[in-house]
Design a protein around this motif. Structure first.
Motif, PDB file in Angstrom:
ATOM      1  N   ALA A 149       1.644  -0.732   0.410  1.00 44.87           N
ATOM      2  CA  ALA A 149      -0.149   0.097  -0.290  1.00 44.87           C
ATOM      3  C   ALA A 149       0.339   1.234  -0.101  1.00 44.87           C
ATOM      4  CB  ALA A 149      -1.118   0.013   1.344  1.00 44.87           C
ATOM      5  N   ARG A 150       0.441   2.319  -0.146  1.00 42.62           N
ATOM      6  CA  ARG A 150       1.050   3.502  -0.354  1.00 42.62           C
ATOM      7  C   ARG A 150      -0.166   4.731  -0.443  1.00 42.62           C
ATOM      8  NH1 ARG A 150       1.113   1.596  -5.819  1.00 42.62           N
ATOM      9  NH2 ARG A 150       0.077   3.145  -7.108  1.00 42.62           N
ATOM     10  N   GLY A 151      -0.082   5.845  -0.307  1.00 41.35           N
ATOM     11  CA  GLY A 151       0.015   6.668  -0.317  1.00 41.35           C
ATOM     12  C   GLY A 151      -0.320   8.119   0.206  1.00 41.35           C
TER      13      GLY A 151
ATOM     14  N   LEU B 214      -7.255  12.165   0.282  1.00 40.19           N
ATOM     15  CA  LEU B 214      -6.396  11.216   0.781  1.00 40.19           C
ATOM     16  C   LEU B 214      -6.007  10.882  -0.362  1.00 40.19           C
ATOM     17  CD1 LEU B 214      -5.835   9.787   4.097  1.00 40.19           C
ATOM     18  CD2 LEU B 214      -7.193   7.847   1.383  1.00 40.19           C
TER      19      LEU B 214
ATOM     20  N   HIS C 265      -5.105   6.945  -1.303  1.00 43.11           N
ATOM     21  CA  HIS C 265      -4.825   5.737  -1.239  1.00 43.11           C
ATOM     22  C   HIS C 265      -4.956   4.280  -1.746  1.00 43.11           C
ATOM     23  CE1 HIS C 265      -4.193   2.593   2.182  1.00 43.11           C
ATOM     24  NE2 HIS C 265      -5.129   1.534   1.264  1.00 43.11           N
TER      25      HIS C 265
ATOM     26  N   SER D  39      -3.687   0.416  -2.551  1.00 42.62           N
ATOM     27  CA  SER D  39      -3.684  -1.151  -2.144  1.00 42.62           C
ATOM     28  C   SER D  39      -3.498  -2.114  -3.501  1.00 42.62           C
ATOM     29  CB  SER D  39      -5.074  -1.514  -1.775  1.00 42.62           C
ATOM     30  OG  SER D  39      -4.811  -2.312  -0.399  1.00 42.62           O
TER      31      SER D  39
ATOM     32  N   MET E 130      -5.521   8.266   7.490  1.00 40.94           N
ATOM     33  CA  MET E 130      -3.975   7.363   6.739  1.00 40.94           C
ATOM     34  C   MET E 130      -5.152   5.780   7.317  1.00 40.94           C
ATOM     35  SD  MET E 130      -0.247   6.134   7.395  1.00 40.94           S
ATOM     36  CE  MET E 130      -0.283   6.148   8.978  1.00 40.94           C
TER      37      MET E 130
ATOM     38  N   ALA F 270      -8.582   4.762   5.938  1.00 41.77           N
ATOM     39  CA  ALA F 270      -7.879   4.485   4.540  1.00 41.77           C
ATOM     40  C   ALA F 270      -7.806   2.268   4.610  1.00 41.77           C
ATOM     41  CB  ALA F 270      -6.926   5.253   4.013  1.00 41.77           C
TER      42      ALA F 270
END
Length: 396
Positions: free
Chosen positions: A29-31, A43, A45, A47, A69, A72
């Motif tokens: 995951a990253r965001g 936001l 996000h 996955s 975060m 999310a």
């Protein structure tokens, strides 16, 4: 279970985060939480390979950003359960030569260094404090941008300024973009099939912030950024090198105080001052005298540093481009190295223009000085250094 590291890069109005397995380089995951403190934030996000999870709403502060975060992760997955949290910290001063486990003493030291990086260290600390509350049982590690440059020799880091400034106030060159330099220098050596300790490189990290670094045998021996990230190359909003007497002149002639001058050089300088835009893509798309002059100023400054570092190193095994501009802007890469053929440095137009997102050479095969593009991966480097600092696991 995978050794997943939650990497946090806390900025003044944003939180960039990524869940990384430094052993496999898997990114579950990253965001990004952006526009914190503004009327409307966002936001985003991601996955795995699924569609992005996006929420538009105000985030009054970083605590609300980190809460978003976690929301999310709960809504879109995966369960974060990190073995550690790795934090990017911009300035480590002379104290921190490597990544460290965070405790109250480390936090106090980072806070003491805030005057050297007033735009960065305080918000980095905000992220650290909030993450410690959010993950109270999880080790937290600080990874410093300045640490890679702790190998600078005295003749590189010492300014010719009064002794009291140097000894009592700690005035010296520190250098930045060290996390990126550490990563791309190892990758460049691997690309060349060489050991990092055998290779001399000039690394050009070109993004909204930009720097040049001379690396000798895997060690930083000179770098364009100085006591702060303001010195050196022309950047998006930073002037880079300017006459130190400028502040005194502007105080006398313009009535500006030191804080106003520093703010203008950091936030109203660079490409923004020359063209009205800090985005190299916008400047490149224009066809007018103002934009052309800005591009020549930008690339000329880089050529000066490349020539100086070539002389300093004596032997250069590769020029390395990285960062958003360095990785994606073929025209800027070519212009930065134009006229350096007598030093063995040339860019092959076909290779340079070819679209690719990977590691590659943009010089001809067998070039005297290969020119490489190495995409940086600061999040993985932070995760790698974080994992190495964890206690009682046999990793450090």
């Amino acid at each position: 279970m995978a050794d997943r590291i939650l990497v946090l890069n806390t900025g003044s109005s944003s939180i960039k985060y990524e869940l990384v397995d430094p052993r496999t380089r898997e990114r579950p995951a990253r965001g990004l939480v952006e526009r914190i403190g503004e009327k409307q934030g966002r936001l985003t996000h991601r996955s795995g390979d699924g569609p992005p999870y996006v929420r538009d709403r105000p985030f009054p502060g970083h605590d609300e950003g980190l809460e978003a975060m976690m929301e999310a992760f709960a809504a879109a997955g995966p369960e974060p359960t990190p073995v550690a949290v790795g934090h990017r910290v911009v300035h480590g001063g002379v104290r921190f030569a490597e990544a460290v486990l965070i405790d109250d003493e480390v936090i106090a030291a980072i806070e003491e260094l805030a005057p050297l990086a007033p735009l960065h260290n305080p918000v980095n600390l905000t992220g650290i404090r909030l993450a410690r509350k959010m993950f109270p049982e999880v080790p937290q590690v600080a990874v410093f941008d300045t640490a890679f440059h702790r190998t600078l020799p005295p003749e590189a880091y010492t300014y010719a300024v009064p002794r009291e400034w140097r000894e009592r106030l700690g005035v010296r060159r520190f250098g930045f973009h060290g996390t990126s330099c550490a990563y791309v220098s190892r990758r460049a050596a691997a690309f060349l099939g060489r050991d990092p300790q055998e290779v001399n490189l000039i690394v050009l990290h070109l993004g909204n912030g930009a720097s040049a670094t001379a690396i000798e045998g895997g060690r930083s021996v000179d770098t364009s950024m100085g006591m702060t990230p303001l010195e050196g190359l022309v950047m998006g909003t930073r002037s880079g090198d300017a006459d130190p007497a400028l502040a005194g002149y502007l105080a006398r002639a313009g009535g500006l105080d030191a804080q106003q001058v520093e703010h203008a050089l950091s936030h109203q300088g660079g490409l923004l001052a020359l063209t009205g835009s800090s985005d190299m893509r916008e400047v490149r798309d224009r066809d007018d005298d103002e934009a052309r002059l800005a591009l020549e100023i930008y690339t000329r400054r880089i050529r000066k540093y490349v020539g100086a570092y070539h002389a300093l190193l004596g032997r250069v095994d590769a020029i390395v481009f990285t960062g958003g501009v360095g990785e994606n802007d073929a025209a800027t890469r070519a212009a930065c190295l134009a006229g350096l053929g007598r030093l063995g440095i040339t860019v092959d137009p076909a290779s340079n223009q070819a679209e690719s997102a990977g590691e590659r050479a943009v010089s001809l095969p067998g070039a005297e000085v290969p020119v490489l593009v190495i995409p940086t991966d600061e999040e993985w480097e932070i995760a790698r250094q974080t994992l190495a600092r964890l206690p009682s696991t046999g990793r450090s």
